[in-house]
Motif scaffolding. Structure first.
Motif, PDB file in Angstrom:
ATOM      1  N   MET A 115     -10.582   4.439   3.842  1.00 41.98           N
ATOM      2  CA  MET A 115     -11.781   3.793   4.372  1.00 41.98           C
ATOM      3  C   MET A 115     -12.970   4.026   3.450  1.00 41.98           C
ATOM      4  O   MET A 115     -13.778   3.120   3.226  1.00 41.98           O
ATOM      5  N   ALA A 116     -13.100   5.216   2.899  1.00 47.90           N
ATOM      6  CA  ALA A 116     -14.201   5.508   1.987  1.00 47.90           C
ATOM      7  C   ALA A 116     -14.096   4.656   0.721  1.00 47.90           C
ATOM      8  O   ALA A 116     -15.111   4.200   0.192  1.00 47.90           O
ATOM      9  N   SER A 117     -12.878   4.408   0.264  1.00 48.85           N
ATOM     10  CA  SER A 117     -12.667   3.591  -0.938  1.00 48.85           C
ATOM     11  C   SER A 117     -12.996   2.128  -0.697  1.00 48.85           C
ATOM     12  O   SER A 117     -13.376   1.414  -1.620  1.00 48.85           O
ATOM     13  N   LEU A 118     -12.824   1.684   0.535  1.00 49.13           N
ATOM     14  CA  LEU A 118     -13.058   0.284   0.874  1.00 49.13           C
ATOM     15  C   LEU A 118     -14.437   0.108   1.490  1.00 49.13           C
ATOM     16  O   LEU A 118     -14.585  -0.414   2.583  1.00 49.13           O
ATOM     17  N   GLY A 119     -15.454   0.537   0.793  1.00 55.39           N
ATOM     18  CA  GLY A 119     -16.813   0.372   1.297  1.00 55.39           C
ATOM     19  C   GLY A 119     -17.091  -1.074   1.665  1.00 55.39           C
ATOM     20  O   GLY A 119     -16.266  -1.967   1.469  1.00 55.39           O
ATOM     21  N   GLU A 120     -18.253  -1.299   2.189  1.00 56.68           N
ATOM     22  CA  GLU A 120     -18.635  -2.630   2.681  1.00 56.68           C
ATOM     23  C   GLU A 120     -18.465  -3.700   1.606  1.00 56.68           C
ATOM     24  O   GLU A 120     -18.990  -3.593   0.505  1.00 56.68           O
ATOM     25  N   GLY A 121     -17.699  -4.718   1.953  1.00 55.69           N
ATOM     26  CA  GLY A 121     -17.522  -5.863   1.068  1.00 55.69           C
ATOM     27  C   GLY A 121     -16.544  -5.662  -0.074  1.00 55.69           C
ATOM     28  O   GLY A 121     -16.386  -6.537  -0.917  1.00 55.69           O
ATOM     29  N   ILE A 122     -15.876  -4.514  -0.117  1.00 61.56           N
ATOM     30  CA  ILE A 122     -14.937  -4.247  -1.207  1.00 61.56           C
ATOM     31  C   ILE A 122     -13.522  -4.595  -0.759  1.00 61.56           C
ATOM     32  O   ILE A 122     -13.086  -4.189   0.318  1.00 61.56           O
ATOM     33  N   GLU A 123     -12.841  -5.352  -1.586  1.00 58.32           N
ATOM     34  CA  GLU A 123     -11.438  -5.676  -1.346  1.00 58.32           C
ATOM     35  C   GLU A 123     -10.667  -5.181  -2.564  1.00 58.32           C
ATOM     36  O   GLU A 123     -11.016  -5.513  -3.692  1.00 58.32           O
ATOM     37  N   LEU A 124      -9.663  -4.350  -2.322  1.00 59.56           N
ATOM     38  CA  LEU A 124      -8.875  -3.792  -3.416  1.00 59.56           C
ATOM     39  C   LEU A 124      -7.408  -4.131  -3.224  1.00 59.56           C
ATOM     40  O   LEU A 124      -6.921  -4.218  -2.095  1.00 59.56           O
ATOM     41  N   ASP A 125      -6.718  -4.265  -4.342  1.00 59.59           N
ATOM     42  CA  ASP A 125      -5.282  -4.531  -4.246  1.00 59.59           C
ATOM     43  C   ASP A 125      -4.541  -3.217  -4.029  1.00 59.59           C
ATOM     44  O   ASP A 125      -5.054  -2.129  -4.303  1.00 59.59           O
ATOM     45  N   PHE A 126      -3.340  -3.354  -3.503  1.00 64.53           N
ATOM     46  CA  PHE A 126      -2.511  -2.216  -3.109  1.00 64.53           C
ATOM     47  C   PHE A 126      -2.329  -1.229  -4.254  1.00 64.53           C
ATOM     48  O   PHE A 126      -2.502  -0.019  -4.086  1.00 64.53           O
ATOM     49  N   ALA A 127      -1.977  -1.729  -5.447  1.00 62.61           N
ATOM     50  CA  ALA A 127      -1.715  -0.842  -6.585  1.00 62.61           C
ATOM     51  C   ALA A 127      -2.962  -0.057  -6.980  1.00 62.61           C
ATOM     52  O   ALA A 127      -2.883   1.136  -7.296  1.00 62.61           O
ATOM     53  N   THR A 128      -4.117  -0.697  -6.938  1.00 59.33           N
ATOM     54  CA  THR A 128      -5.367  -0.015  -7.273  1.00 59.33           C
ATOM     55  C   THR A 128      -5.664   1.070  -6.244  1.00 59.33           C
ATOM     56  O   THR A 128      -6.060   2.187  -6.604  1.00 59.33           O
ATOM     57  N   LEU A 129      -5.473   0.759  -4.960  1.00 57.21           N
ATOM     58  CA  LEU A 129      -5.685   1.763  -3.911  1.00 57.21           C
ATOM     59  C   LEU A 129      -4.749   2.957  -4.098  1.00 57.21           C
ATOM     60  O   LEU A 129      -5.177   4.103  -3.973  1.00 57.21           O
ATOM     61  N   ALA A 130      -3.482   2.688  -4.397  1.00 56.10           N
ATOM     62  CA  ALA A 130      -2.520   3.780  -4.595  1.00 56.10           C
ATOM     63  C   ALA A 130      -2.950   4.670  -5.756  1.00 56.10           C
ATOM     64  O   ALA A 130      -2.845   5.900  -5.681  1.00 56.10           O
ATOM     65  N   GLU A 131      -3.488   4.051  -6.803  1.00 57.17           N
ATOM     66  CA  GLU A 131      -3.951   4.817  -7.965  1.00 57.17           C
ATOM     67  C   GLU A 131      -5.204   5.627  -7.620  1.00 57.17           C
ATOM     68  O   GLU A 131      -5.296   6.811  -7.943  1.00 57.17           O
ATOM     69  N   ILE A 132      -6.158   4.998  -6.958  1.00 58.11           N
ATOM     70  CA  ILE A 132      -7.400   5.697  -6.579  1.00 58.11           C
ATOM     71  C   ILE A 132      -7.097   6.887  -5.683  1.00 58.11           C
ATOM     72  O   ILE A 132      -7.628   7.982  -5.880  1.00 58.11           O
ATOM     73  N   LEU A 133      -6.241   6.662  -4.686  1.00 56.89           N
ATOM     74  CA  LEU A 133      -5.953   7.707  -3.696  1.00 56.89           C
ATOM     75  C   LEU A 133      -4.883   8.696  -4.161  1.00 56.89           C
ATOM     76  O   LEU A 133      -4.659   9.710  -3.508  1.00 56.89           O
ATOM     77  N   GLN A 134      -4.208   8.361  -5.265  1.00 54.78           N
ATOM     78  CA  GLN A 134      -3.160   9.212  -5.824  1.00 54.78           C
ATOM     79  C   GLN A 134      -2.058   9.498  -4.810  1.00 54.78           C
ATOM     80  O   GLN A 134      -1.705  10.645  -4.535  1.00 54.78           O
ATOM     81  N   VAL A 135      -1.557   8.403  -4.217  1.00 53.25           N
ATOM     82  CA  VAL A 135      -0.493   8.508  -3.220  1.00 53.25           C
ATOM     83  C   VAL A 135       0.634   7.549  -3.564  1.00 53.25           C
ATOM     84  O   VAL A 135       0.451   6.593  -4.314  1.00 53.25           O
ATOM     85  N   SER A 136       1.785   7.796  -2.964  1.00 49.53           N
ATOM     86  CA  SER A 136       2.928   6.907  -3.151  1.00 49.53           C
ATOM     87  C   SER A 136       2.710   5.611  -2.373  1.00 49.53           C
ATOM     88  O   SER A 136       1.888   5.545  -1.451  1.00 49.53           O
ATOM     89  N   ASP A 137       3.467   4.598  -2.742  1.00 47.19           N
ATOM     90  CA  ASP A 137       3.394   3.314  -2.038  1.00 47.19           C
ATOM     91  C   ASP A 137       3.714   3.487  -0.556  1.00 47.19           C
ATOM     92  O   ASP A 137       3.077   2.876   0.293  1.00 47.19           O
ATOM     93  N   SER A 138       4.693   4.319  -0.253  1.00 49.37           N
ATOM     94  CA  SER A 138       5.100   4.534   1.135  1.00 49.37           C
ATOM     95  C   SER A 138       3.971   5.142   1.969  1.00 49.37           C
ATOM     96  O   SER A 138       3.698   4.686   3.079  1.00 49.37           O
ATOM     97  N   VAL A 139       3.335   6.163   1.438  1.00 48.65           N
ATOM     98  CA  VAL A 139       2.239   6.836   2.151  1.00 48.65           C
ATOM     99  C   VAL A 139       1.084   5.860   2.362  1.00 48.65           C
ATOM    100  O   VAL A 139       0.506   5.775   3.457  1.00 48.65           O
ATOM    101  N   LEU A 140       0.742   5.099   1.325  1.00 53.18           N
ATOM    102  CA  LEU A 140      -0.352   4.136   1.439  1.00 53.18           C
ATOM    103  C   LEU A 140      -0.012   3.039   2.436  1.00 53.18           C
ATOM    104  O   LEU A 140      -0.847   2.651   3.254  1.00 53.18           O
ATOM    105  N   SER A 141       1.208   2.564   2.399  1.00 55.70           N
ATOM    106  CA  SER A 141       1.638   1.516   3.323  1.00 55.70           C
ATOM    107  C   SER A 141       1.501   1.963   4.773  1.00 55.70           C
ATOM    108  O   SER A 141       1.015   1.217   5.627  1.00 55.70           O
ATOM    109  N   LYS A 142       1.899   3.202   5.053  1.00 56.13           N
ATOM    110  CA  LYS A 142       1.781   3.745   6.419  1.00 56.13           C
ATOM    111  C   LYS A 142       0.315   3.848   6.841  1.00 56.13           C
ATOM    112  O   LYS A 142      -0.025   3.535   7.982  1.00 56.13           O
ATOM    113  N   ALA A 143      -0.548   4.288   5.931  1.00 54.50           N
ATOM    114  CA  ALA A 143      -1.973   4.423   6.249  1.00 54.50           C
ATOM    115  C   ALA A 143      -2.587   3.057   6.524  1.00 54.50           C
ATOM    116  O   ALA A 143      -3.337   2.886   7.492  1.00 54.50           O
ATOM    117  N   ILE A 144      -2.259   2.073   5.703  1.00 50.54           N
ATOM    118  CA  ILE A 144      -2.783   0.723   5.897  1.00 50.54           C
ATOM    119  C   ILE A 144      -2.289   0.159   7.220  1.00 50.54           C
ATOM    120  O   ILE A 144      -3.070  -0.416   7.988  1.00 50.54           O
TER     121      ILE A 144
END
Length: 112
Positions: free
Chosen positions: A30-59
């Motif tokens: 949520m902190a990464s997706l500030g107001e008006g920000i749209e990020l792609d899955f791969a960028t979010l995974a890189e920013i948050l330093q998590v696996s695709d599976s962990v990010l998918s569950k959070a989303i």
């Protein structure tokens, strides 16, 4: 010690914390997706330093809460997923942050 409710007493700010942000991953998402920000899955995974599976569950969790939405599309021939917060998600996250700040401020009142 059970919670004590007294008439006219303001509830402790912890009661306004949103459990949807209780994990560090969902909070950071949520902190990464500030107001008006749209990020792609791969960028979010890189920013948050998590696996695709962990990010998918959070989303998925935040989508079920109505706090984020995903949009699928293509870049060239490669499928992509973009994620952004909803108005409800931004409001809930702002309320959560206010409650955290109030908790910190209350803690400072008891310092010598």
């Amino acid at each position: 010690m059970p919670d004590r409710e007294e008439p006219g007493r303001v509830a402790h700010p912890r009661t306004r914390l949103d459990d949807n942000f209780s994990t560090p991953i969902r909070f950071s998402l949520m902190a990464s997706l500030g107001e008006g920000i749209e990020l792609d899955f791969a960028t979010l995974a890189e920013i948050l330093q998590v696996s695709d599976s962990v990010l998918s569950k959070a989303i998925s969790h935040l989508q079920e809460a109505g706090y984020v939405v995903g949009r699928k599309g293509y870049v060239g021939s490669r499928p992509r997923t973009w994620v952004r917060t909803t108005d409800a998600g931004r409001a809930a996250f702002a309320g959560h942050l206010r409650a955290l700040r109030e908790i910190v401020e209350l803690g400072g009142l008891h310092m010598p």
